[in-house]
Design a protein around this motif. Structure first.
Motif, mmCIF file in Angstrom:
data_model
loop_
_atom_site.group_PDB
_atom_site.id
_atom_site.type_symbol
_atom_site.label_atom_id
_atom_site.label_comp_id
_atom_site.label_asym_id
_atom_site.label_seq_id
_atom_site.Cartn_x
_atom_site.Cartn_y
_atom_site.Cartn_z
ATOM 1 N N THR A 143 49.378 -54.932 41.420
ATOM 2 C CA THR A 143 50.447 -55.922 41.513
ATOM 3 C C THR A 143 51.760 -55.165 41.637
ATOM 4 O O THR A 143 52.066 -54.322 40.789
ATOM 5 C CB THR A 143 50.483 -56.829 40.275
ATOM 6 O OG1 THR A 143 49.258 -57.568 40.192
ATOM 7 C CG2 THR A 143 51.643 -57.816 40.361
ATOM 8 N N SER A 144 52.526 -55.461 42.691
ATOM 9 C CA SER A 144 53.793 -54.777 42.914
ATOM 10 C C SER A 144 54.956 -55.746 42.777
ATOM 11 O O SER A 144 54.918 -56.863 43.295
ATOM 12 C CB SER A 144 53.821 -54.132 44.300
ATOM 13 O OG SER A 144 52.963 -53.014 44.351
ATOM 14 N N LEU A 145 55.988 -55.282 42.078
ATOM 15 C CA LEU A 145 57.207 -56.063 41.879
ATOM 16 C C LEU A 145 58.346 -55.363 42.604
ATOM 17 O O LEU A 145 58.526 -54.151 42.460
ATOM 18 C CB LEU A 145 57.562 -56.153 40.390
ATOM 19 C CG LEU A 145 56.479 -56.640 39.424
ATOM 20 C CD1 LEU A 145 57.007 -56.577 37.994
ATOM 21 C CD2 LEU A 145 56.069 -58.048 39.765
ATOM 22 N N VAL A 146 59.115 -56.119 43.366
ATOM 23 C CA VAL A 146 60.306 -55.586 44.013
ATOM 24 C C VAL A 146 61.526 -56.087 43.253
ATOM 25 O O VAL A 146 61.687 -57.294 43.046
ATOM 26 C CB VAL A 146 60.381 -56.019 45.491
ATOM 27 C CG1 VAL A 146 61.717 -55.595 46.102
ATOM 28 C CG2 VAL A 146 59.232 -55.409 46.277
ATOM 29 N N TYR A 147 62.367 -55.159 42.817
ATOM 30 C CA TYR A 147 63.602 -55.485 42.103
ATOM 31 C C TYR A 147 64.771 -55.381 43.087
ATOM 32 O O TYR A 147 65.124 -54.264 43.515
ATOM 33 C CB TYR A 147 63.824 -54.523 40.942
ATOM 34 C CG TYR A 147 62.860 -54.704 39.781
ATOM 35 C CD1 TYR A 147 63.193 -55.517 38.702
ATOM 36 C CD2 TYR A 147 61.633 -54.053 39.758
ATOM 37 C CE1 TYR A 147 62.336 -55.668 37.623
ATOM 38 C CE2 TYR A 147 60.759 -54.196 38.681
ATOM 39 C CZ TYR A 147 61.119 -55.008 37.618
ATOM 40 O OH TYR A 147 60.259 -55.159 36.557
ATOM 41 N N GLY A 148 65.335 -56.540 43.434
ATOM 42 C CA GLY A 148 66.406 -56.540 44.417
ATOM 43 C C GLY A 148 65.923 -55.883 45.692
ATOM 44 O O GLY A 148 64.837 -56.179 46.199
ATOM 45 N N ASP A 149 66.715 -54.963 46.226
ATOM 46 C CA ASP A 149 66.244 -54.152 47.344
ATOM 47 C C ASP A 149 66.286 -52.675 46.966
ATOM 48 O O ASP A 149 66.407 -51.800 47.823
ATOM 49 C CB ASP A 149 67.092 -54.406 48.594
ATOM 50 C CG ASP A 149 68.560 -54.055 48.391
ATOM 51 O OD1 ASP A 149 68.929 -53.681 47.260
ATOM 52 O OD2 ASP A 149 69.333 -54.137 49.360
ATOM 53 N N ARG A 150 66.123 -52.405 45.632
ATOM 54 C CA ARG A 150 66.276 -51.041 45.123
ATOM 55 C C ARG A 150 64.962 -50.383 44.727
ATOM 56 O O ARG A 150 64.729 -49.223 45.067
ATOM 57 C CB ARG A 150 67.204 -51.055 43.894
ATOM 58 C CG ARG A 150 68.639 -51.483 44.148
ATOM 59 C CD ARG A 150 69.488 -50.364 44.687
ATOM 60 N NE ARG A 150 69.446 -49.144 43.885
ATOM 61 C CZ ARG A 150 70.184 -48.937 42.792
ATOM 62 N NH1 ARG A 150 71.027 -49.875 42.360
ATOM 63 N NH2 ARG A 150 70.112 -47.793 42.143
ATOM 64 N N MET A 202 57.353 -46.719 39.226
ATOM 65 C CA MET A 202 58.446 -47.359 39.953
ATOM 66 C C MET A 202 59.117 -46.345 40.876
ATOM 67 O O MET A 202 59.484 -45.251 40.443
ATOM 68 C CB MET A 202 59.471 -47.954 38.998
ATOM 69 C CG MET A 202 60.502 -48.825 39.717
ATOM 70 S SD MET A 202 61.514 -49.823 38.603
ATOM 71 C CE MET A 202 62.644 -48.582 37.972
ATOM 72 N N GLN A 203 59.270 -46.743 42.153
ATOM 73 C CA GLN A 203 59.867 -45.874 43.155
ATOM 74 C C GLN A 203 60.949 -46.622 43.927
ATOM 75 O O GLN A 203 61.112 -47.838 43.785
ATOM 76 C CB GLN A 203 58.797 -45.396 44.152
ATOM 77 C CG GLN A 203 57.762 -44.463 43.564
ATOM 78 C CD GLN A 203 56.691 -44.134 44.584
ATOM 79 O OE1 GLN A 203 55.586 -44.660 44.548
ATOM 80 N NE2 GLN A 203 57.028 -43.255 45.514
ATOM 81 N N GLU A 204 61.639 -45.871 44.750
ATOM 82 C CA GLU A 204 62.609 -46.449 45.671
ATOM 83 C C GLU A 204 61.911 -47.454 46.581
ATOM 84 O O GLU A 204 60.835 -47.189 47.112
ATOM 85 C CB GLU A 204 63.219 -45.325 46.503
ATOM 86 C CG GLU A 204 64.126 -45.757 47.621
ATOM 87 C CD GLU A 204 64.503 -44.604 48.531
ATOM 88 O OE1 GLU A 204 65.324 -44.819 49.435
ATOM 89 O OE2 GLU A 204 63.957 -43.485 48.342
ATOM 90 N N PHE A 205 62.513 -48.616 46.768
ATOM 91 C CA PHE A 205 61.997 -49.607 47.713
ATOM 92 C C PHE A 205 62.629 -49.359 49.073
ATOM 93 O O PHE A 205 63.853 -49.327 49.212
ATOM 94 C CB PHE A 205 62.317 -51.021 47.232
ATOM 95 C CG PHE A 205 61.836 -52.100 48.160
ATOM 96 C CD1 PHE A 205 60.486 -52.209 48.488
ATOM 97 C CD2 PHE A 205 62.725 -53.006 48.729
ATOM 98 C CE1 PHE A 205 60.034 -53.189 49.342
ATOM 99 C CE2 PHE A 205 62.282 -53.996 49.582
ATOM 100 C CZ PHE A 205 60.927 -54.087 49.899
ATOM 101 N N LEU A 206 61.796 -49.169 50.072
ATOM 102 C CA LEU A 206 62.267 -48.829 51.415
ATOM 103 C C LEU A 206 62.583 -50.116 52.174
ATOM 104 O O LEU A 206 61.813 -50.573 53.024
ATOM 105 C CB LEU A 206 61.210 -47.995 52.142
ATOM 106 C CG LEU A 206 60.777 -46.723 51.396
ATOM 107 C CD1 LEU A 206 59.630 -46.048 52.132
ATOM 108 C CD2 LEU A 206 61.951 -45.763 51.226
ATOM 109 N N ALA A 207 63.734 -50.682 51.851
ATOM 110 C CA ALA A 207 64.076 -52.010 52.364
ATOM 111 C C ALA A 207 64.264 -52.027 53.871
ATOM 112 O O ALA A 207 63.992 -53.035 54.526
ATOM 113 C CB ALA A 207 65.351 -52.509 51.673
#
Length: 452
Positions: A143-150, A202-207
Motif C-alpha cells: 500500500t503506497s501513500l502519496v503526501y502532497g507531491d513530495r 518513504m522516498q521522494e515522489f517523482l511528480a
C-alpha cells in the motif's frame, strides 16, 4: 455474541488485494505484535498478523484506525466493530485516513519509538509534516501513500524478517550521490525473529516523471496507427533514443551497485550447476504447460552453451525484477524504482549476488511485451506482427547499445549467458501466462523462435 478481533481480521483480510492467500481457507490468524501508536478517538493501532493456511504461515502488517463514529469518506475502509476500553469503535484500514497517516510523518521526522516500533528519518533531510496523504490504487502487493507531491510512503503488507533490499540499496546509492534513485526520506522498522525488519519506506515522489512502460506503449501505439510504409524509426513516437538512455542509466546503476556493495565471481563448476537449475525449471514448466515442449530444444541448446562456457562469471547486487514498469523518466534522467527483487523469493536470495545480465534480460523481455501484448485479440494482430517485431528489435538494440556505452560489459561469452537468462525468463513467463492470461502465451513463445 461478540466477534473477536482475530475473527474480524480473518473475515476482512481475505478481501484485500494484497492478501497472498486468496482461494485458500485461513486455518488460524494470530496477532504477533500490537502497538498502540495513538490512543483516543481517533486511535491508531499497529498490528503484525500471522496467518496460517495449511503448512504455510505468512506475516502481514495492518494499521487499524479506530473511531466511535466513522465518517462517510472512510466507510469503504471499514473492517468492523471493535470493543476497546469499554466502548465500541469502528475499526478501519488506517492508511485511508489522512488525519492518522500524518502521524507517521511526525514520527519519522522526530525519529520516534513506540515500544518495538521504530520510526527513522534519513540523514540530512527534513520532513514536511503538514502534508495530507492519498492512497494509490494501482498497488497489488503493498500500500503506497502519496503526501502532497513530495513523498511516497510504501507500506509493506506481507512482512519477511530482515532488512528490505529496497531500503538497503536506495540508502546506499543515495549516499553515494546516485542520480538514478528516488531520494529516501524515512522508514519504519521493528524486530521480528531477533532481526531488524523493514515495515515501510518513504522516498521522494517523482511528480513530474513518466513511467517507462506507459512511454513505451505510447510509442507502440503511434507506430501501429501510422501508415504501413512508415518504419519504427520514422514514426512520431520513436522510443529508441529513450531506450538507449535507459541502457546507459542501467549500466551506471550496475556500476554504482558494484561500488556500494561486495562483488564476487561464480566458478566454472557453479556455472554448470546454474545451467542445470535452468534446465530443471524448463522441465518443470514443460510438465505444467505441454505446449512449451515444442520449443524446449531451443532453451536446452542455450543452456548447453552456458554449461560449456568454461569461465567464471562476475556477480554483484542487482535490481532483480527489472522491467519497464520499474523505471521512471524525469525531466533530467531515468530513475530506477523497487529494488525489492523478485516477488515471492526468500529475502536471502533477493539480497544475494547475481549477474547484472539478469537485469538486462528482464528489460529485453519487457521490450518484447510492450511491442506485442497489444496484439492479443487485436483484429489486425496478424498484419501488425511484423511492425511489433521491428519495434522490439529496434529498442532492444538501442538499449543494449546504451548499456555498452554506459560501461556495461557484453562480450561474446556474456551474450551466451544473456541468451540463457532471457530464455529462462521466457520460461517463467510461459508458466505465468498459462495460469493467468492464456491469450498472451504467444509473447513468451516467440522468444524461442527468435534467432537472437
Amino acid at each position: 455474541m461478540t466477534t473477536s478481533l482475530q475473527e474480524l481480521l480473518a473475515g476482512w483480510i481475505t478481501g484485500q488485494r494484497w492478501f497472498a492467500g486468496k482461494g485458500r481457507a485461513i486455518d488460524d490468524l494470530s496477532i504477533e505484535h500490537r502497538t498502540d501508536v495513538v490512543s483516543g478517538d481517533p486511535g491508531l493501532v499497529h498490528l503484525i498478523l500471522s496467518v496460517r493456511q495449511g503448512e504455510r504461515s505468512t506475516r502481514y502488517q495492518v494499521l487499524v484506525g479506530l473511531r466511535s463514529s466513522l465518517p462517510d469518506r472512510l466507510k469503504h475502509a471499514l473492517i468492523g466493530p471493535w470493543e476497546r476500553d469499554g466502548g465500541e469503535y469502528a475499526a478501519y484500514d488506517a492508511p485511508h485516513d489522512a488525519e492518522l497517516t500524518r502521524i507517521l510523518l511526525e514520527a519519522m521526522e522526530s525519529s520516534r519509538r513506540e515500544e518495538e516500533l521504530a520510526f527513522h528519518r534519513a540523514p540530512d533531510v527534513d520532513i514536511d509534516t503538514s502534508l495530507r496523504s492519498l492512497v494509490l490504487t494501482a498497488e497489488q502487493s503493498n500500500t503506497s501513500l502519496v503526501y502532497g507531491d513530495r513523498y511516497i510512503l510504501k507500506l509493506f503488507r506481507q512482512i519477511t524478517a530482515g532488512i528490505n533490499p529496497e531500503l538497503e540499496v536506495v540508502g546506499a546509492l543515495a549516499a553515494a550521490g546516485s542520480t538514478h534513485v528516488a531520494r529516501p526520506y524515512g522508514w519504519i522498522d521493528t524486530k521480528l525473529d531477533s532481526q531488524t525488519t523493514t515495515l515501510a519506506i518513504m522516498q521522494e515522489f517523482l511528480a513530474n516523471a513518466n513511467e517507462g512502460w506507459a512511454m513505451a506503449l505510447t510509442s507502440v501505439r503511434d507506430l501501429y496507427a501510422s501508415a504501413p510504409e512508415v518504419s519504427a524509426e520514422e514514426a512520431g513516437g520513436d522510443f529508441a533514443a529513450e531506450a538507449s538512455r535507459l541502457g546507459i542509466a542501467t549500466a551506471e546503476v550496475h556500476r554504482e551497485l558494484a561500488t556500494a556493495f561486495p562483488t564476487g565471481v561464480i566458478e566454472t563448476s557453479e556455472v554448470k550447476r546454474m545451467a542445470e537449475r535452468l534446465r530443471r525449471r524448463l522441465d518443470e514448466a514443460v510438465a505444467e504447460v505441454p505446449q512449451l515442449a515444442a520449443h524446449a530444444s531451443v532453451a536446452h541448446a542455450a543452456y548447453d552453451r552456458l554449461a560449456d562456457l568454461g569461465r567464471k562469471v562476475a556477480v554483484q547486487r542487482i535490481h532483480g525484477d527489472y522491467h519497464l514498469g520499474q523505471v521512471m523518466r524525469t525531466p533530467s534522467d531515468w530513475v530506477v524504482l523497487d529494488f525489492e527483487g523478485e516477488p515471492g523469493q526468500p529475502l536471502s536470495e533477493r539480497r544475494g549476488l547475481d549477474s547484472p545480465l539478469r537485469d538486462v534480460a528482464g528489460m529485453l523481455r519487457s521490450f518484447d511485451y510492450a511491442a506485442h501484448h497489444l496484439l492479443a485479440g487485436h483484429p489486425e494482430g496478424a498484419t501488425l506482427q511484423e511492425r511489433a517485431d521491428e519495434w522490439s528489435a529496434r529498442n532492444r538494440a538501442a538499449f543494449l547499445s546504451g548499456y555498452s556505452e554506459g560501461g556495461g560489459r557484453i562480450t561474446a561469452d556474456d551474450a551466451v549467458l544473456l541468451r540463457a537468462l532471457e530464455l529462462s525468463k521466457a520460461v517463467y513467463e510461459v508458466v505465468y501466462e498459462a495460469r493467468n492470461r492464456p491469450s498472451w502465451l504467444p509473447i513468451p513463445f516467440a522468444a524461442f523462435r527468435s534467432q537472437r
